[in-house]
Motif scaffolding. Structure first.
Motif, mmCIF file in Angstrom:
data_model
loop_
_atom_site.group_PDB
_atom_site.id
_atom_site.type_symbol
_atom_site.label_atom_id
_atom_site.label_comp_id
_atom_site.label_asym_id
_atom_site.label_seq_id
_atom_site.Cartn_x
_atom_site.Cartn_y
_atom_site.Cartn_z
ATOM 1 N N ALA A 136 1.027 -1.231 -0.096
ATOM 2 C CA ALA A 136 -0.045 0.076 -0.050
ATOM 3 C C ALA A 136 0.963 1.229 0.079
ATOM 4 C CB ALA A 136 -0.724 0.216 1.204
ATOM 5 N N ARG A 137 0.184 2.292 -0.516
ATOM 6 C CA ARG A 137 1.059 3.718 -0.376
ATOM 7 C C ARG A 137 1.221 4.085 1.116
ATOM 8 N NH1 ARG A 137 -2.995 7.402 0.685
ATOM 9 N NH2 ARG A 137 -5.147 6.837 -0.111
ATOM 10 N N PHE A 161 -5.883 -0.552 -7.330
ATOM 11 C CA PHE A 161 -4.601 -1.202 -7.092
ATOM 12 C C PHE A 161 -3.911 -1.354 -8.417
ATOM 13 C CE2 PHE A 161 -7.557 -4.731 -8.388
ATOM 14 C CZ PHE A 161 -6.652 -5.708 -9.052
ATOM 15 N N ALA A 162 -2.743 -1.284 -8.606
ATOM 16 C CA ALA A 162 -1.968 -0.898 -9.752
ATOM 17 C C ALA A 162 -1.152 -2.267 -9.970
ATOM 18 C CB ALA A 162 -0.861 0.015 -9.599
ATOM 19 N N ASP A 199 3.703 4.877 -9.603
ATOM 20 C CA ASP A 199 2.493 5.741 -9.214
ATOM 21 C C ASP A 199 1.983 5.333 -7.842
ATOM 22 O OD1 ASP A 199 2.782 7.028 -11.474
ATOM 23 O OD2 ASP A 199 0.900 6.653 -12.386
ATOM 24 N N THR A 200 2.058 4.256 -7.240
ATOM 25 C CA THR A 200 1.618 4.014 -6.164
ATOM 26 C C THR A 200 2.453 4.610 -5.072
ATOM 27 O OG1 THR A 200 0.638 1.820 -6.670
ATOM 28 C CG2 THR A 200 0.971 2.013 -4.372
ATOM 29 N N THR A 205 -2.023 5.592 -6.845
ATOM 30 C CA THR A 205 -2.850 4.599 -6.777
ATOM 31 C C THR A 205 -2.720 4.120 -5.403
ATOM 32 O OG1 THR A 205 -1.147 3.226 -7.617
ATOM 33 C CG2 THR A 205 -2.880 3.711 -9.118
ATOM 34 N N ASP A 206 -3.804 3.506 -4.791
ATOM 35 C CA ASP A 206 -3.633 3.066 -3.433
ATOM 36 C C ASP A 206 -2.675 1.821 -2.980
ATOM 37 O OD1 ASP A 206 -5.723 5.097 -2.582
ATOM 38 O OD2 ASP A 206 -7.132 3.893 -3.593
ATOM 39 N N LEU A 207 -2.835 0.737 -3.886
ATOM 40 C CA LEU A 207 -2.030 -0.335 -3.812
ATOM 41 C C LEU A 207 -1.356 -0.765 -5.104
ATOM 42 C CD1 LEU A 207 -5.243 -1.870 -2.350
ATOM 43 C CD2 LEU A 207 -3.240 -1.624 -1.021
ATOM 44 N N VAL A 208 -0.395 -1.748 -4.987
ATOM 45 C CA VAL A 208 0.304 -2.237 -5.965
ATOM 46 C C VAL A 208 0.536 -3.884 -5.756
ATOM 47 C CG1 VAL A 208 2.647 -1.658 -5.133
ATOM 48 C CG2 VAL A 208 2.289 -1.981 -7.649
ATOM 49 N N LEU A 224 6.843 1.803 0.785
ATOM 50 C CA LEU A 224 5.549 1.086 0.489
ATOM 51 C C LEU A 224 5.344 0.464 1.925
ATOM 52 C CD1 LEU A 224 5.744 -0.325 -3.100
ATOM 53 C CD2 LEU A 224 4.117 1.466 -2.431
#
Length: 329
Positions: A136-137, A161-162, A199-200, A205-208, A224
């Motif tokens: 998560a960010r 989520f990315a 980008d996260t 974005t919120d998650l990756v 992260l």
């Protein structure tokens, strides 16, 4: 006249069947390897799969006393290389080192496949598994799936989520996690995984979700926050990251790499190659290198286990593709 014709057809069918049986017996009894072995990798030179296979190739060549040549055949999301292997003679001298997508996913995303993975390839052995990490960010304040579920239920807006692509395995793993938690996550697909990661980190974005080699350095740098890893148990080197199965019992999903032969390879030959691969992978320094460089855990279980894995994941991913209404090209 019809009776005579039926007898003739039965006789010729028996000859054909007998010829096929003798051919498979001959292949099974033939010395292996009797010449260099070519391993097709459906990815470009210098890629992760290519590098991993070259490590294995060196060890197999030393064991077999014959050169093991890596043949890179990228393109078609892995279909080009896998299709080439499917058309080869099933005598063990052409093998396929493939990641999961061409074997269990692509057929659900492609209208016209150049081969049938279930019919035209012979499972030899699973070689290694590569779990995904959901992170998560930093500002999200989520460090477990339980916290993610609570946040998502309380949030007015949806969480994103990315991933590196709309049809990538990490995307489907993220969707499965969301379904298991009973929450909604919106996928934001990127053309490449590093952009999804950046980008996260930047908060767009919120998650990756992606493999451990990409995510782990960002976790250690504090860029992260870890949420979960998709292996069945906690992962070596990331013991502080909860396994998804701790919240969702039985959950396990990730990437994997396997060795296969063309369709029609004799079972005895497949077992022989699987045993040799397991012998090579048992060497501790190779296992450690695969773990630290590729985030891969060695798992050499033989033809039956690989066939069961492929059948299981082919069915589950097919259902998910249909339920998500993923466009078919």
């Amino acid at each position: 006249m019809l009776t005579v014709r039926r007898r003739w057809l039965a006789a010729t069918a028996g000859l054909a069947a007998g010829g096929g049986m003798r051919s498979r017996q001959t292949l099974a009894q033939a010395p292996f390897p009797s010449r260099p072995v070519r391993v097709i990798v459906p990815a470009g030179a210098g890629s992760g799969p290519d590098t991993a296979m070259r490590l294995l190739a060196d060890r197999l060549a030393a064991l077999w006393g014959k050169p093991v040549v890596v043949d890179n055949r990228g393109g078609g999301s892995g279909n080009v290389g896998a299709g080439a292997a499917a058309r080869a003679e099933p005598d063990g001298h052409v093998l396929l080192f493939s990641q999961a997508s061409p074997l269990v996913l692509n057929q659900h995303l492609t209208r016209s496949m150049p081969f049938d993975p279930a019919r035209d390839l012979t499972p030899v052995t699973l070689l290694m598994c590569t779990p995904f990490v959901l992170a998560a960010r930093p500002g999200l304040g989520v460090r477990s799936l339980a916290e993610l579920a609570a946040w998502a239920r309380e949030a007015r807006g949806g969480l994103t989520f990315a991933t590196g692509g709309a049809t990538s395995l990490p995307r489907f793993a993220g969707e499965q996690l969301a379904r298991g938690l009973g929450i909604r996550l919106t996928n934001v697909p990127y053309g490449v995984s590093p952009q999804a990661l950046q980008d996260t980190i930047a908060g767009r974005t919120d998650l990756v979700i992606d493999g451990t080699p990409l995510i782990t350095p960002q976790l250690r740098a504090g860029l992260l926050s870890p949420v979960a890893i998709t292996s069945a148990t906690r992962f070596p080197g990331l013991e502080a990251v909860p396994a998804a199965a701790e919240t969702l019992p039985g959950f396990e999903m990730g990437g994997w790499f396997a060795l296969l032969g063309p369709g029609g390879m004799p079972a005895a030959l497949a077992e022989r190659i699987a045993a040799d691969a397991a012998r090579v992978l048992a060497v501790p320094d190779l296992r450690d290198r695969l773990l630290h460089e590729f985030g891969a855990i060695v798992s050499a279980d033989g033809p039956a286990a690989l066939a069961a894995l492929m059948e299981r994941e082919r069915a589950s991913l097919g259902r998910l593709v249909r339920e998500l209404e993923v466009p078919i090209e």
